[in-house]
Design a protein around this motif. Structure first.
Motif, PDB file in Angstrom:
ATOM      1  N   UNK A  75      -0.987  22.868 -18.569  1.00 30.43           N
ATOM      2  CA  UNK A  75      -1.379  23.697 -19.943  1.00 30.43           C
ATOM      3  C   UNK A  75      -1.398  22.859 -21.174  1.00 30.43           C
ATOM      4  N   UNK A  76      -0.506  22.036 -21.298  1.00 29.47           N
ATOM      5  CA  UNK A  76      -0.283  21.043 -22.468  1.00 29.47           C
ATOM      6  C   UNK A  76      -1.489  20.056 -22.406  1.00 29.47           C
ATOM      7  N   UNK A  77      -1.777  19.592 -21.324  1.00 35.64           N
ATOM      8  CA  UNK A  77      -3.023  18.666 -21.398  1.00 35.64           C
ATOM      9  C   UNK A  77      -4.358  19.566 -21.651  1.00 35.64           C
ATOM     10  N   UNK A  78      -4.486  20.720 -21.309  1.00 36.00           N
ATOM     11  CA  UNK A  78      -5.660  21.402 -21.695  1.00 36.00           C
ATOM     12  C   UNK A  78      -5.629  21.777 -23.134  1.00 36.00           C
ATOM     13  N   UNK A  79      -4.282  22.019 -23.517  1.00 40.06           N
ATOM     14  CA  UNK A  79      -4.377  22.249 -24.836  1.00 40.06           C
ATOM     15  C   UNK A  79      -4.586  21.058 -25.706  1.00 40.06           C
ATOM     16  N   UNK A  80      -4.053  20.238 -25.380  1.00 36.69           N
ATOM     17  CA  UNK A  80      -4.228  18.805 -26.027  1.00 36.69           C
ATOM     18  C   UNK A  80      -5.773  18.658 -26.069  1.00 36.69           C
ATOM     19  N   UNK A  81      -6.371  18.842 -25.090  1.00 35.81           N
ATOM     20  CA  UNK A  81      -7.972  18.452 -25.054  1.00 35.81           C
ATOM     21  C   UNK A  81      -8.643  19.403 -25.894  1.00 35.81           C
ATOM     22  N   UNK A  82      -8.218  20.731 -25.836  1.00 34.67           N
ATOM     23  CA  UNK A  82      -8.997  21.831 -26.704  1.00 34.67           C
ATOM     24  C   UNK A  82      -8.526  21.275 -28.200  1.00 34.67           C
ATOM     25  N   UNK A  83      -7.519  20.902 -28.544  1.00 38.18           N
ATOM     26  CA  UNK A  83      -7.243  20.430 -29.904  1.00 38.18           C
ATOM     27  C   UNK A  83      -8.190  19.379 -30.144  1.00 38.18           C
ATOM     28  N   UNK A  84      -8.120  18.250 -29.362  1.00 37.41           N
ATOM     29  CA  UNK A  84      -9.064  17.044 -29.552  1.00 37.41           C
ATOM     30  C   UNK A  84     -10.520  17.317 -30.025  1.00 37.41           C
ATOM     31  N   UNK A  85     -11.000  18.471 -28.912  1.00 35.97           N
ATOM     32  CA  UNK A  85     -12.303  18.923 -29.127  1.00 35.97           C
ATOM     33  C   UNK A  85     -12.661  19.579 -30.303  1.00 35.97           C
ATOM     34  N   UNK A  86     -11.471  20.494 -30.755  1.00 31.81           N
ATOM     35  CA  UNK A  86     -11.646  21.051 -31.914  1.00 31.81           C
ATOM     36  C   UNK A  86     -11.688  20.137 -33.214  1.00 31.81           C
ATOM     37  N   UNK A  87     -10.911  19.007 -33.159  1.00 31.52           N
ATOM     38  CA  UNK A  87     -10.830  18.201 -34.239  1.00 31.52           C
ATOM     39  C   UNK A  87     -12.097  17.374 -34.092  1.00 31.52           C
ATOM     40  N   UNK A  88     -12.820  17.057 -33.106  1.00 31.81           N
ATOM     41  CA  UNK A  88     -13.764  16.363 -33.070  1.00 31.81           C
ATOM     42  C   UNK A  88     -14.991  17.198 -33.564  1.00 31.81           C
ATOM     43  N   UNK A  89     -14.968  18.587 -33.403  1.00 30.42           N
ATOM     44  CA  UNK A  89     -15.982  19.392 -33.815  1.00 30.42           C
ATOM     45  C   UNK A  89     -15.764  19.495 -35.256  1.00 30.42           C
ATOM     46  N   UNK A  90     -14.560  19.603 -35.866  1.00 32.27           N
ATOM     47  CA  UNK A  90     -14.507  19.687 -37.133  1.00 32.27           C
ATOM     48  C   UNK A  90     -15.015  18.626 -37.771  1.00 32.27           C
ATOM     49  N   UNK A  91     -14.856  17.470 -37.230  1.00 32.91           N
ATOM     50  CA  UNK A  91     -14.979  15.774 -37.818  1.00 32.91           C
ATOM     51  C   UNK A  91     -16.466  15.962 -37.899  1.00 32.91           C
TER      52      UNK A  91
END
Length: 183
Positions: free
Chosen positions: A149-165
């Motif tokens: 769950x933490x890994x998926x959360x981290x992936x989602x956060x990284x994807x969201x940051x990449x999307x924002x960037x």
């Protein structure tokens, strides 16, 4: 001279093992004795009692008095029953064959009861081991689920940051184009 069948302590601190001895009643507990009949280990489950039944019976018939604990052990091993039956034979109440048959019947039922207890204890121990193993497996699975769950959360956060960037990178270009058209 009064003769007693009693326990003599040996072994280390808090792990006592006892010798079953025939001793003069006036002798110290761990001191001089006449004969060693066997051993008693209360640390095992069920307690280990190793006594020479024939020698114990001989001493009982000669008048040795067992202490309360030794009396319980001799009763458990069937020595007191054998003494009782032997006295009946000596008085002529029953024959030796009848006494032997009664003792063998008692002995077989006692061995079955002891075997049942040992089986029950080993089964309970095995069940406890399996239950602990299942609990450990469940705990490990919960940890793995939490890590995933933490890994998926981290992936989602990284994807969201990449999307924002990406969105921020596109928006300055769009605003720069808008400024050029206005000027």
């Amino acid at each position: 001279m009064a003769v007693k069948i009693r326990l003599a302590r040996r072994g280390r601190k808090k792990m006592a093992i006892y010798d079953v001895v025939v001793a003069d009643a006036r002798a110290p507990r761990d001191g001089r004795f006449i004969e060693k009949l066997g051993t008693y280990n209360p640390n095992t489950d069920p307690a280990s009692i190793n006594i020479n039944n024939e020698r114990a019976l001989k001493w009982l018939l000669n008048g040795a008095q067992p202490t309360d604990t030794v009396k319980a052990m001799l009763s458990y091993r069937g020595v007191l029953l054998k003494k009782h039956l032997q006295i009946g034979v000596l008085k002529g109440a029953i024959s030796q064959e009848q006494a032997d048959a009664k003792f063998e019947a008692w002995k077989s039922s006692k061995e079955a009861a002891i075997g049942g207890k040992v089986d029950r204890l080993s089964k309970a121990k095995e069940d406890a081991r399996l239950k602990a193993l299942e609990a450990e497996a469940a705990k490990n699975q919960a940890r793995l689920d939490a890590i995933k769950a933490k890994e998926e959360e981290a992936k989602a956060a990284a994807a969201a940051e990449a999307g924002e960037a990406n969105a921020e990178a596109e928006s300055p270009e769009a605003s720069a184009e808008g400024e050029e058209t206005q000027a």
